[in-house]
Design a protein around this motif. Structure first.
Motif, PDB file in Angstrom:
ATOM      1  N   ASN B   7      -6.093  13.916 -26.440  1.00 44.12           N
ATOM      2  CA  ASN B   7      -6.068  13.484 -25.041  1.00 44.12           C
ATOM      3  C   ASN B   7      -4.910  14.096 -24.267  1.00 44.12           C
ATOM      4  OD1 ASN B   7      -8.392  11.919 -24.998  1.00 44.12           O
ATOM      5  ND2 ASN B   7      -7.338  10.184 -25.937  1.00 44.12           N
ATOM      6  N   ASP B   8      -3.780  14.257 -24.961  1.00 48.47           N
ATOM      7  CA  ASP B   8      -2.632  14.892 -24.299  1.00 48.47           C
ATOM      8  C   ASP B   8      -2.967  16.314 -23.849  1.00 48.47           C
ATOM      9  OD1 ASP B   8      -1.045  12.723 -24.641  1.00 48.47           O
ATOM     10  OD2 ASP B   8       0.349  13.637 -26.073  1.00 48.47           O
ATOM     11  N   LEU B  30     -13.645  16.742 -30.638  1.00 43.22           N
ATOM     12  CA  LEU B  30     -14.547  16.192 -29.618  1.00 43.22           C
ATOM     13  C   LEU B  30     -15.976  16.034 -30.152  1.00 43.22           C
ATOM     14  CD1 LEU B  30     -13.480  17.991 -26.301  1.00 43.22           C
ATOM     15  CD2 LEU B  30     -12.938  15.685 -27.038  1.00 43.22           C
ATOM     16  N   ALA B  35     -15.370   8.640 -28.013  1.00 43.49           N
ATOM     17  CA  ALA B  35     -14.406   8.167 -27.009  1.00 43.49           C
ATOM     18  C   ALA B  35     -13.690   9.344 -26.353  1.00 43.49           C
ATOM     19  CB  ALA B  35     -13.402   7.227 -27.657  1.00 43.49           C
ATOM     20  N   ASP B  38     -15.899  11.228 -23.964  1.00 42.01           N
ATOM     21  CA  ASP B  38     -15.994  10.586 -22.649  1.00 42.01           C
ATOM     22  C   ASP B  38     -14.739  10.875 -21.816  1.00 42.01           C
ATOM     23  OD1 ASP B  38     -18.477   9.551 -23.185  1.00 42.01           O
ATOM     24  OD2 ASP B  38     -17.708   7.629 -23.924  1.00 42.01           O
ATOM     25  N   THR B  39     -13.588  10.843 -22.483  1.00 40.74           N
ATOM     26  CA  THR B  39     -12.346  11.156 -21.764  1.00 40.74           C
ATOM     27  C   THR B  39     -12.379  12.597 -21.273  1.00 40.74           C
ATOM     28  OG1 THR B  39     -11.136   9.605 -23.172  1.00 40.74           O
ATOM     29  CG2 THR B  39      -9.828  11.192 -21.941  1.00 40.74           C
ATOM     30  N   TRP B  40     -12.902  13.482 -22.114  1.00 45.49           N
ATOM     31  CA  TRP B  40     -13.011  14.898 -21.734  1.00 45.49           C
ATOM     32  C   TRP B  40     -13.872  15.060 -20.481  1.00 45.49           C
ATOM     33  CZ3 TRP B  40     -11.501  19.521 -21.171  1.00 45.49           C
ATOM     34  CH2 TRP B  40     -12.395  20.582 -20.976  1.00 45.49           C
ATOM     35  N   LEU B 162       6.965   3.177 -27.481  1.00 43.62           N
ATOM     36  CA  LEU B 162       5.942   3.798 -26.632  1.00 43.62           C
ATOM     37  C   LEU B 162       4.856   4.448 -27.479  1.00 43.62           C
ATOM     38  CD1 LEU B 162       8.238   5.380 -23.910  1.00 43.62           C
ATOM     39  CD2 LEU B 162       6.470   3.675 -23.496  1.00 43.62           C
ATOM     40  N   LEU B 165       2.675   1.812 -28.806  1.00 45.56           N
ATOM     41  CA  LEU B 165       1.791   1.319 -27.747  1.00 45.56           C
ATOM     42  C   LEU B 165       0.627   2.280 -27.524  1.00 45.56           C
ATOM     43  CD1 LEU B 165       1.212  -0.736 -25.519  1.00 45.56           C
ATOM     44  CD2 LEU B 165       2.817   0.478 -24.050  1.00 45.56           C
ATOM     45  N   LEU B 166       0.949   3.580 -27.530  1.00 47.83           N
ATOM     46  CA  LEU B 166      -0.112   4.581 -27.362  1.00 47.83           C
ATOM     47  C   LEU B 166      -1.153   4.479 -28.476  1.00 47.83           C
ATOM     48  CD1 LEU B 166       1.455   7.980 -26.250  1.00 47.83           C
ATOM     49  CD2 LEU B 166      -0.438   6.767 -25.199  1.00 47.83           C
ATOM     50  N   LEU B 169      -3.276   1.547 -27.921  1.00 47.25           N
ATOM     51  CA  LEU B 169      -4.271   1.817 -26.875  1.00 47.25           C
ATOM     52  C   LEU B 169      -5.405   2.672 -27.420  1.00 47.25           C
ATOM     53  CD1 LEU B 169      -1.823   2.552 -23.953  1.00 47.25           C
ATOM     54  CD2 LEU B 169      -3.570   0.779 -23.934  1.00 47.25           C
ATOM     55  N   GLU B 170      -5.022   3.672 -28.211  1.00 48.15           N
ATOM     56  CA  GLU B 170      -6.043   4.529 -28.803  1.00 48.15           C
ATOM     57  C   GLU B 170      -6.988   3.722 -29.675  1.00 48.15           C
ATOM     58  OE1 GLU B 170      -6.979   7.518 -28.454  1.00 48.15           O
ATOM     59  OE2 GLU B 170      -5.444   8.017 -27.003  1.00 48.15           O
ATOM     60  N   ALA B 173      -9.382   1.802 -27.622  1.00 46.26           N
ATOM     61  CA  ALA B 173     -10.196   2.562 -26.666  1.00 46.26           C
ATOM     62  C   ALA B 173     -11.634   2.683 -27.155  1.00 46.26           C
ATOM     63  CB  ALA B 173      -9.597   3.948 -26.482  1.00 46.26           C
TER      64      ALA B 173
END
Lengths: 188, 173
Positions: B7-8, B30, B35, B38-40, B162, B165-166, B169-170, B173
């Protein structure tokens, strides 16, 4: 695209020193180096191309007038971005409202990168995603747009939004996750 | 390659600003991750609609800045302490009258003026510019993080926190 390398920072600081001494060419160079980024920061805030242009112009005038206030403790683009954001918020208060994004003024361009399975972006998708960006909180919106529209690294995004690199990354991730979710909730 | 790493990099993939071997790694990821796909799609839609910068903006800013630096005095009021031309010393009122007038002004006017006195020209602007310098530190950022109430303030977290947290979140997701 901004490249906030040490060399760029030294170049900016040297230009600021010359501009303080009345060197108009140095001021011009600072404008040339940073007006595009400043515009994207302004547009991300005010969501209106005309207002964003006014905001950037006023911000540069204010920055030129107040170069003595730049002490070089942080990169010049971050200092400028803070002035742009302040001008943008003032402009929004004056306008008394958040304008809708003028999507007709957003010229669609073809994605130049590789696309898995040759997936094409439809015009409708493009419009919808930019509308959803308007719904994001300010920091997330700035993080997403500066990362994607301006190609900044997360460290550079952090400098623009006044946070650490890690915080910029999380803001970006929050924003892009919300956008993805909204896009899926509202299929074309 | 983990989802967070992919994602980065997606914005760089979208504009082709990534080495080919990393691009292939992203492609492999991908194909097997719904997931991230979809982000892509979202990143690609954003990347395809990058707002254009007005072509005349740079020259417009330059003109405005040149006008400003060419006439800096216009925006800064200065106190003119010179005596007006043609006014002779003999026309001035007696000293005792000036002193009495000054006392009267101080006694009556000061309490009113303290509240109403405008800021010196440039003061507000100087304060704003100083604030620009200060607000670059995360601790005084004025706006919110866009997080729900009760969420941790991101800028107060360590890099390790952080990252955790990432990853959280991943995972969600």
């Amino acid at each position: 695209m901004m490249h906030a390398s040490r060399e760029d920072r030294e170049r900016d600081d040297a230009l600021v020193d010359r501009a303080r001494d009345g060197d108009v060419a140095a001021l011009d160079a600072l404008i040339r180096r940073h007006y595009e980024l400043a515009y994207r920061v302004a547009l991300s805030l005010v969501r209106d191309p005309d207002m964003a242009a006014d905001v950037v112009q006023d911000a540069f005038v204010k920055a030129a007038r107040g170069l003595d206030g730049y002490r070089g403790e942080s990169p010049f683009p971050g200092w400028l971005a803070t002035i742009v954001k302040n001008e943008g918020r003032t402009a929004l208060r004056s306008a008394g409202r958040r304008r809708e994004s003028a999507l007709d003024d957003v010229a669609p361009v073809a994605a130049s990168g590789w696309s898995p399975a040759d997936r094409a972006v439809t015009r409708d998708e493009a419009r919808r995603v930019r509308r959803h960006v308007d719904r994001l909180p300010e920091k997330q919106r700035l993080a997403v747009e500066l990362r994607i529209d301006q190609g900044l690294s997360f460290r550079e995004v952090g400098e623009m939004i006044g946070s650490s690199e890690g915080s910029a990354r999380v803001n970006y991730h929050h924003g892009i996750t919300k956008l993805r979710s909204w896009m899926m909730e509202e299929p074309a | 390659m983990r989802c967070a790493d992919v994602n980065d990099r997606l914005p760089d993939v979208a504009v082709g600003a990534i080495p080919v071997e990393i691009r292939h790694e992203v492609e492999r990821h991908l194909r097997g991750c719904a997931a991230c796909s979809d982000t892509w799609a979202t990143v690609q839609a954003l990347s395809a609609t990058r707002p254009t910068v007005p072509t005349d903006l740079e020259s417009r800013i330059r003109r405005a800045v040149h006008a400003e630096v060419a006439a800096p005095e216009a925006s800064v009021l200065t106190l003119d302490t010179r005596r007006p031309a043609g006014r002779s010393r003999s026309m001035r009122p007696p000293a005792w009258m000036l002193a009495a007038a000054a006392l009267l002004v101080l006694a009556v006017g000061t309490p009113l003026m303290v509240d109403r006195m405008p800021q010196a020209p440039g003061t507000a602007e100087a304060a704003e510019l100083a604030m620009a310098e200060r607000t670059l530190t995360p601790s005084v950022w004025a706006s919110d993080d866009g997080l729900i109430a009760g969420s941790p303030a991101l800028d107060g977290l360590s890099d390790a926190a952080l990252l955790a947290l990432l990853e959280e979140l991943e995972a969600g997701a």
